[in-house]
Motif scaffolding. Structure first.
Motif, PDB file in Angstrom:
ATOM      1  N   ASN A  26     -67.113  42.105  11.553  1.00 41.53           N
ATOM      2  CA  ASN A  26     -68.026  42.113  12.691  1.00 41.53           C
ATOM      3  C   ASN A  26     -67.447  42.856  13.891  1.00 41.53           C
ATOM      4  O   ASN A  26     -68.155  43.124  14.859  1.00 41.53           O
ATOM      5  N   VAL A  31     -68.645  31.839  12.706  1.00 36.96           N
ATOM      6  CA  VAL A  31     -69.737  32.818  12.601  1.00 36.96           C
ATOM      7  C   VAL A  31     -69.751  33.440  11.209  1.00 36.96           C
ATOM      8  O   VAL A  31     -70.809  33.603  10.587  1.00 36.96           O
ATOM      9  N   LEU A  61     -66.458  31.001  21.843  1.00 37.58           N
ATOM     10  CA  LEU A  61     -66.235  32.366  22.319  1.00 37.58           C
ATOM     11  C   LEU A  61     -66.135  32.397  23.837  1.00 37.58           C
ATOM     12  O   LEU A  61     -65.258  33.075  24.397  1.00 37.58           O
ATOM     13  N   GLY A  63     -68.133  38.839  17.806  1.00 34.81           N
ATOM     14  CA  GLY A  63     -68.678  37.499  17.581  1.00 34.81           C
ATOM     15  C   GLY A  63     -70.031  37.321  18.235  1.00 34.81           C
ATOM     16  O   GLY A  63     -70.961  36.773  17.639  1.00 34.81           O
ATOM     17  N   LEU A  70     -64.982  33.113  15.564  1.00 33.68           N
ATOM     18  CA  LEU A  70     -65.277  34.197  14.627  1.00 33.68           C
ATOM     19  C   LEU A  70     -65.325  33.693  13.191  1.00 33.68           C
ATOM     20  O   LEU A  70     -66.146  34.145  12.389  1.00 33.68           O
TER      21      LEU A  70
END
Length: 299
Positions: free
Chosen positions: A22, A180, A236, A261, A177
């Motif tokens: 990502n 996610v 985050l 993220g 992260l």
């Protein structure tokens, strides 16, 4: 095919996974030495995952590199044990057998890295072989402490910027992260008999495992994914001050991690929190916008 060619092919197959992340792993604007060291660490992290999830053919290749019993090819735990023994050679001043560990040696020596974060990643993959479900969110966070947080700590060590506070902030970002990524890969993980959605949350939202095995998510699954995505977004935000604590090109790199993220969470939201048909992936324009927002200090 010559042995050296096989080594290059197998190493490249692991490193090629960087394109699927990502966030940028080792972007062009970093000093060359940083890029090389970050890719060596990334190669290690992906290699441990590959060993944990390997098929029989790749397992045989890993066993050959590690000097392990060929019967270990079908046993991820045995391969991880052999891999840890090979890793120990890196820190004992000996020559490891695996090509990606050989690539790691200059980085370890140049940066004075310690074995703990590398061992944590192996422990996470051992846990993946033994623990298939997580009862509570705290249980999941403990897993992320092994599976994700060591990577951020290694980035700080490579760049010579590690402090206790930065490590704390980095851990928040890395855990976010990881969560996610789990949300993006719900269907794929289920195919491996792994569920990273906490059981207590599934119960709260009236979600059963069979609801994760259908082509498109129902309202309960979407509500659960939205809830976990909001948790990741909060982590985050907690870790974002890490970006402002550094300067120069490192600041841009860390902004890319946080932005990756955020952009992934935005992609999940744009899919209506239906992560089952395919993993929602952020677009490059969205990633660039998020990097700008992080650098400007926007939430």
């Amino acid at each position: 095919m010559a042995t050296d060619d096989l080594r290059l092919r197998d190493a490249s197959a692991v490193l090629d996974k960087a394109a699927d992340e990502n966030f940028p792993v080792a972007p062009f604007f970093l000093p060359r030495a940083w890029r090389e060291d970050l890719m060596a660490v990334y190669g290690y992290a992906r290699l441990v995952d590959d060993i944990g999830d390997t098929d029989l053919d790749r397992g045989a290749a890993h066993a050959r590199y590690l000097g392990a019993d060929p019967e270990a090819a079908g046993d991820p735990l045995a391969l991880l044990d052999a891999f840890e023994a090979d890793l120990n050679k890196v820190f004992a001043g000996q020559d490891p057998g695996h090509p990606l560990l050989q690539a790691l040696v200059p980085t370890v020596r140049r940066r004075g890295l310690t074995p703990e974060p590398f061992l944590g990643l192996i422990a996470a993959n051992r846990q993946d072989q033994l623990v298939k479900r997580y009862e509570t969110y705290d249980d999941l966070l403990a897993y992320c402490e092994l599976s994700a947080n060591p990577v951020g700590r290694l980035v700080l060590a490579i760049t010579g910027t590690a402090t206790p506070e930065r490590i704390r902030l980095s851990d928040s970002v890395c855990t976010a992260l990881q969560i996610v990524e789990h949300l993006q890969d719900v269907r794929e993980d289920l195919g491996r008999d792994r569920v990273y959605l906490p059981a207590e949350d599934m119960k709260r939202f009236h979600v059963q495992e069979r609801d994760l095995a259908v082509p498109t998510a129902g309202a309960s699954v979407r509500a659960l994914v939205a809830y976990e995505a909001e948790r990741a977004h909060g982590l985050l935000n907690e870790g974002t001050p890490l970006v402002g604590s550094v300067h120069g090109r490192l600041k841009l790199l860390l902004a890319g991690f946080v932005a990756g993220g955020r952009a992934a969470i935005a992609a999940i939201a744009a899919a209506g929190y239906d992560v089952l048909p395919r993993p929602p992936k952020p677009t490059k324009p969205r990633l660039v916008r998020e990097v700008g927002a992080v650098l400007r200090g926007e939430g």
